[in-house]
Design an enzyme around this catalytic site. Structure first.
Site: not given
Length: 415
Positions: A76, A126, A170-171, A174, A181, A256, A259-260
């Site tokens: 990413y 990602d 997310h993955k 996970y 993110d 962050r 922020g993402w």
């Protein structure tokens, strides 16, 4: 005699023109020599956006090694910096920048369209981010391998495991977890791919619905009503050690992470059709986001690593989150999603970066300092999402998760 005088005047005129021309050439040559003598790699006469991407090219001559890698990798961070680079190229037409972007795709996508180092079976959001590079290059090059690679990434989105209410994990490693993110990693690509490459209107509409749903769910599960800030992660199963046993949320508001999320909103809105009802909801989420982060901005213009714990020992003013907030707010105002008052917030954030976290080497290379290198949840070794965890992760200069957003913020503010 008159003819002789005329000829003499003409010759003298030509002589002075030649001297002037030679003098100009000498001045230019002298300027170039001065740069060489000074050892300048990046000129300080350029805008910050171009200076930073040229500095990245100097640091990482191969884009596949961005993020301090020893071996090429599809990841990413490459997509983040190269998406920013593409925007700089569109303004400057500096061929060096385009070549840097193209070489990454050329190296990482083989002749059959296979993406090197990528595994579809990992179902890792990602890995979608670098698809933005292909979305940019394919219309220019029409290389079939780039289209095939995009189709592979889209097929991951079509098969990505979901929570019971439709949120992308997310993955695969996970399970039942949504992270802030993930919305930036996958949704801008997924939306633009549907817009440009999915011919079946019903299928495209289904993708748009799925994209908007991700924002709806993150708001529902991760937003703290009191502060308006969003927790980094949410675990539907509530089994993770980092998860609150009642809400499933992680413990803290990570700079962050938010922020993402902010960047995801302003970028997805570029591609979500104007008549889609989800647009207004995302714009309303963006306004809530802007209000919440403005309340926790430091007087320097910067933001803390752990957003709401500024007075706590060990917390620090961090570059990547600040760059992301600055970009999201500036773009949000420019596009008309946010009130103009937030432009001042963005400008203060940007000035805070220049005053406190940007340094320039003698050769002109620009550094962005005080970047959180990495932060996540769970995994091995286990990341517990505690305050101590966030403040003790590696801090370094020129992390691409900061340089990419800094470039985009610079473009938005035309600095």
């Amino acid at each position: 005699m008159n003819n002789y005088k005329k000829a003499l005047h003409i010759l003298l005129g030509l002589f002075f023109v030649l001297m002037a021309f030679t003098s100009c050439k000498e001045v230019k040559k002298e300027n170039i020599n001065n740069l060489l003598v000074k050892g300048m790699v990046v000129s300080d006469t350029l805008k910050w956006s171009e200076r930073m991407i040229l500095s990245e090219i100097e640091r990482f001559p191969k884009a596949s090694l961005l993020d301090f890698r020893e071996k090429p990798r599809w990841s990413y961070t490459n997509g983040l910096v190269l998406s920013a680079a593409a925007r700089v190229f569109e303004q400057t037409k500096n061929q060096k920048i385009y070549d840097y972007i193209y070489t990454y795709a050329d190296e990482m996508i083989d002749s059959t369209g296979t993406i090197k180092t990528y595994k579809l079976s990992n179902q890792n959001l990602d890995m979608i981010k670098s698809g933005d590079v292909l979305l940019y290059l394919y219309p220019k090059t029409k290389e079939e391998r780039f289209l095939k690679a995009m189709e592979t990434l889209n097929s991951q989105m079509e098969t990505q495991p979901k929570t019971s209410d439709g949120g992308y994990w997310h993955k695969k490693v996970y399970p039942y977890q949504m992270w802030l993110d993930g919305l930036y990693m996958a949704e801008p690509f997924h939306t633009k791919y549907a817009l440009d490459f999915v011919e079946d209107k019903d299928k495209a509409q289904k993708i748009f619905e799925d994209v908007v749903l991700q924002f709806d769910l993150i708001q529902k599960h991760s937003r703290d009503e009191k502060s308006g800030l969003l927790y980094h992660g949410w675990d539907e199963s509530k089994e993770q050690r980092w998860a609150n046993k009642e809400t499933g949320n992680s413990q803290h508001f990570w700079s962050r992470g938010m922020g993402w999320y902010g960047m995801a909103m302003v970028d997805v809105l570029d591609f979500l059709p104007e008549n889609h009802p989800g647009r207004e909801r995302i714009i309303s989420y963006l306004n809530q986001f802007a209000e919440a982060i403005t309340k926790v901005q430091h007087e320097s213009g910067l933001w803390y690593q752990v957003l709401d714990q500024g007075d706590r020992e060990g917390n620090y003013l961090e570059a990547t989150g600040t760059s992301m907030f600055t970009y999201a707010l500036a773009k949000g105002v420019r596009k008309g999603y946010l009130d103009k008052k937030y432009l001042e917030v963005a400008k203060n954030g940007y000035q805070g970066l220049l005053d406190n976290l940007i340094s320039v080497e003698e050769n002109g290379v620009v550094n962005l300092n005080k970047c959180c290198g990495v932060a996540g949840l769970g995994g091995n070794p286990y990341r517990d999402g505690s305050f101590d965890y966030y403040i003790n992760e590696i801090i370094r200069s020129n992390d691409p998760k900061g340089t990419g957003p800094f470039i985009m913020a610079s473009l938005e503010l035309n600095k």
